[in-house]
Design an enzyme around this catalytic site. Structure first.
Site, short mmCIF file in Angstrom:
data_model
loop_
_atom_site.label_atom_id
_atom_site.label_comp_id
_atom_site.label_asym_id
_atom_site.label_seq_id
_atom_site.Cartn_x
_atom_site.Cartn_y
_atom_site.Cartn_z
N ASP A 109 29.13 80.27 8.86
CA ASP A 109 27.48 80.34 8.28
C ASP A 109 26.56 80.73 9.24
O ASP A 109 25.55 80.69 9.15
CB ASP A 109 27.22 78.84 7.90
CG ASP A 109 28.06 78.47 6.53
OD1 ASP A 109 28.83 77.46 6.60
OD2 ASP A 109 28.11 79.17 5.55
N HIS B 6 33.37 72.62 12.79
CA HIS B 6 34.36 72.89 11.50
C HIS B 6 35.44 71.52 11.50
O HIS B 6 35.81 71.27 12.55
CB HIS B 6 34.99 74.21 11.67
CG HIS B 6 35.37 74.52 10.13
ND1 HIS B 6 36.47 74.24 9.61
CD2 HIS B 6 34.95 75.48 9.21
CE1 HIS B 6 36.80 74.70 8.49
NE2 HIS B 6 35.74 75.38 8.18
C1 SDX Z 1 31.75 75.29 5.91
O1 SDX Z 1 35.84 72.92 5.01
C2 SDX Z 1 35.75 74.37 5.05
O2 SDX Z 1 36.76 75.02 5.20
C3 SDX Z 1 34.59 74.53 5.05
C4 SDX Z 1 34.10 76.16 5.04
C5 SDX Z 1 34.54 76.99 3.69
O3 SDX Z 1 34.83 78.21 4.17
O4 SDX Z 1 34.58 76.28 2.74
O5 SDX Z 1 34.52 76.65 6.25
C6 SDX Z 1 32.72 76.36 4.98
O6 SDX Z 1 31.46 74.34 5.19
C7 SDX Z 1 31.43 75.60 7.27
C8 SDX Z 1 30.90 74.27 7.81
C9 SDX Z 1 29.28 74.64 7.67
N1 SDX Z 1 28.74 73.40 7.94
C10 SDX Z 1 27.85 73.20 9.23
O7 SDX Z 1 27.65 74.48 10.00
C11 SDX Z 1 27.14 71.95 9.40
C12 SDX Z 1 27.00 71.68 10.82
N2 SDX Z 1 28.51 71.18 11.18
C13 SDX Z 1 28.78 69.56 11.12
O8 SDX Z 1 28.25 69.10 9.89
C14 SDX Z 1 30.23 69.33 11.20
O9 SDX Z 1 30.76 70.32 12.37
C15 SDX Z 1 31.05 69.80 9.92
C16 SDX Z 1 30.61 68.97 8.82
C17 SDX Z 1 31.42 71.13 9.51
C18 SDX Z 1 32.55 68.93 10.33
O10 SDX Z 1 32.48 67.80 10.37
P1 SDX Z 1 33.80 66.70 10.66
O11 SDX Z 1 35.08 67.53 10.69
O12 SDX Z 1 33.68 65.73 9.87
O13 SDX Z 1 33.41 66.38 12.16
P2 SDX Z 1 32.63 65.17 12.67
O14 SDX Z 1 31.30 65.26 11.78
O15 SDX Z 1 33.63 63.99 12.72
O16 SDX Z 1 32.28 65.71 14.15
C19 SDX Z 1 33.17 65.40 15.36
C20 SDX Z 1 32.40 65.32 16.57
C21 SDX Z 1 31.22 64.17 16.02
O17 SDX Z 1 30.91 63.78 17.27
P3 SDX Z 1 31.43 62.33 17.75
O18 SDX Z 1 31.33 61.37 16.58
O19 SDX Z 1 33.10 62.48 17.98
O20 SDX Z 1 30.88 61.53 18.99
O21 SDX Z 1 31.46 66.38 16.81
C22 SDX Z 1 30.17 66.18 16.46
C23 SDX Z 1 29.95 65.02 15.65
O22 SDX Z 1 28.65 64.33 15.88
N3 SDX Z 1 29.57 67.38 15.83
C24 SDX Z 1 28.55 67.97 15.97
C25 SDX Z 1 28.43 69.13 15.05
N4 SDX Z 1 29.46 69.14 14.35
C26 SDX Z 1 30.24 68.06 14.89
N5 SDX Z 1 27.41 67.68 17.08
C27 SDX Z 1 26.26 68.71 17.00
N6 SDX Z 1 26.34 69.47 16.16
C28 SDX Z 1 27.26 70.16 15.20
N7 SDX Z 1 27.17 71.14 14.38
#
Ligand code: SDX
Length: 432
Positions: free
Chosen positions: A366, A308
């Site tokens: 989710d 998140h």
């Molecule tokens: C919702 O914003 C809100 O409030 C949203 C929400 C709401 O109520 O409105 O809470 C609802 O959207 C919840 C999130 C649902 N999405 C998912 O579950 C999809 C999977 N999650 C990822 O796509 C990700 O965690 C996000 C999009 C939710 C957050 O991404 P960020 O904040 O942009 O973080 P990032 O992508 O920069 O990740 C940081 C690191 C990265 O690695 P590095 O580049 O630092 O090496 O963490 C890794 C990412 O690769 N990472 C993951 C991961 N999520 C982040 N690695 C593996 N699996 C994951 N799920």
């Protein structure tokens, strides 16, 4: 506001400027950089807005490190336990919990708008039966502006309130009708004697052929799930609604824009993606393979339902959702549901893996919701539509707050231009 400030010094020309600090009631202070361009000829650069506050708001507060979520100061745990969705909607819109009389009137106001204009019925028929429900929602909600002309003046507080009531009241009908249309079943009209969640389940699963009794345990679970999804600060879809609204667009167009943004798998589409992921993993022995893929930078696979932007601790909604999942599966005699078992094992393994611990990736709202929806009989393609149904409350309240904010003006970000320098046009006959 306090007189505190931050001194910014541009080392390339020695210029220094004081930027005021603003304090809220909770959370980090903000540096007011509105004068940055005029005083320093500089833009900020913050794609994804990781460090940018776009507005002031009194609606929702999140402390991502502590896993705290408050709506108008009330913890989500208390609202999920003691409130109901319409009372939470009242709170988010008005800022205070309703008195018994106010609650009764609000429920009556909402129920009074639960039917849609009969002409809207025809919109559904323009879609293929296998259209994704979110595509249908984008179309039908946007088209509401073609019907409710008496609530399009965004500067009229009464019209904004009626538009909000219409959207909150009609979303269950529209979402349920999108499902019925996909099933080739007749639309079921709202029954005003039922509660909001009961009415939605009735419109989803009843048919004209026989009486349908809503299971009270499932209705309570659905109501709680709607509470958990009602609002969440300045997330992507809410920011879209605010940006759309900042141009003066009507509320139906703004909510349709929010629906479109929520659809993405990185946002509200994640609940649908979690189910697909669990079905793809298939069995517990394949979990290590997928954990490895999720950690591989060269692999686009991510653990859906994990991570998140704000929560670097457990999403408080995920804990309540997991408890609700157990309640529903117990009620339905599905406690040993293989998907739930797989999800719980995946969570256990991920949370003991250094990669997820170091990056503070925990289950989000989710991760469990899709298992509940599937157990209730809702098809995977409908999951994000239920998220949109609930989030309409937050979207329309944030939109209303934005319109009333004296600081608000049309949203128009700038950029770091990295394209070509100015150059003369080359006539076609002179090109290679
Ligand atoms: C919702 O914003 C809100 O409030 C949203 C929400 C709401 O109520 O409105 O809470 C609802 O959207 C919840 C999130 C649902 N999405 C998912 O579950 C999809 C999977 N999650 C990822 O796509 C990700 O965690 C996000 C999009 C939710 C957050 O991404 P960020 O904040 O942009 O973080 P990032 O992508 O920069 O990740 C940081 C690191 C990265 O690695 P590095 O580049 O630092 O090496 O963490 C890794 C990412 O690769 N990472 C993951 C991961 N999520 C982040 N690695 C593996 N699996 C994951 N799920």
């Amino acid at each position: 506001m306090s007189k505190e400030s931050v001194t910014l010094t541009n080392n390339s020309n020695g210029q220094s400027v004081e930027m005021p600090l603003m304090s809220g009631s909770l959370g980090p202070k903000v540096m007011d950089i509105r004068a940055l361009y005029s005083q320093m000829d500089l833009f900020t650069y913050d794609p994804g807005y990781t460090s940018t506050g776009a507005c002031k708001s009194k609606i929702t507060f999140i402390d991502g490190d502590k896993g705290v979520l408050l709506h108008r100061g009330y913890p989500i745990e208390d609202l999920a336990e003691h409130s109901d969705f319409l009372e939470t909607a009242y709170l988010i819109w008005n800022g205070e919990l309703p008195s018994p009389a106010e609650k009764k009137k609000f429920e009556s106001d909402i129920i009074g708008h639960s039917m849609v204009h009969e002409q809207i019925n025809f919109f559904f028929r323009g879609f293929r039966r296998d259209a994704h429900p979110m595509a249908v929602l984008c179309g039908v909600v946007g088209a509401m502006a073609a019907f409710y002309h008496d609530t399009l003046d965004i500067n009229d507080a009464h019209q904004r309130m009626i538009a909000a009531h219409r959207l909150i009241a009609k979303m269950p009908t529209i979402v349920a009708w999108a499902y019925k249309y996909s099933q080739g079943q007749p639309f079921m009209y709202p029954k005003n004697a039922l509660s909001y969640a009961e009415n939605f389940l009735h419109m989803m699963f009843a048919t004209p052929c026989e009486e349908y009794k809503v299971n009270p345990v499932l209705a309570r679970a659905m109501d709680r799930i709607l509470i958990l999804h009602a609002d969440h600060e300045q997330n992507a879809s809410t920011s879209t609604v605010r940006l759309s609204g900042s141009s003066g667009a009507n509320p139906f167009a703004c909510i349709a824009a929010g629906i479109a943004t929520l659809w993405g798998p990185a946002h509200g589409g994640a609940n649908e993606a979690v189910l697909a992921m669990l079905q793809q993993i298939g069995s517990k022995d394949r979990i290590p393979e997928y954990i490895k893929r999720a950690k591989d930078k060269n692999d686009t696979f991510r653990l859906m339902g994990f991570g998140h932007r704000v929560y670097k601790n457990y999403d408080p909604r995920a804990k309540i959702m997991q408890r609700t999942c157990n309640e529903v599966l117990d009620e339905l005699g599905m406690r040993n549901d293989p998907l739930l078992q797989l999800a719980m094992e995946l969570e256990r393994i991920a949370l003991s893996d250094d990669y997820f611990v170091e990056k503070k990736l925990y289950p989000n709202v989710d991760f469990y919701s899709g298992i509940i929806f599937k157990a209730i009989g809702i098809p995977t393609s409908m999951f994000t539509s239920l998220f949109a149904l609930a989030r309409t409350v937050g979207w329309i309240a944030q939109w209303n707050e934005m319109i009333q904010d004296p600081d608000q003006k049309i949203g128009r970000p700038r950029q770091l231009y990295i394209g070509a320098q100015q150059r003369p046009y080359v006539p076609l006959h002179k090109r290679g």
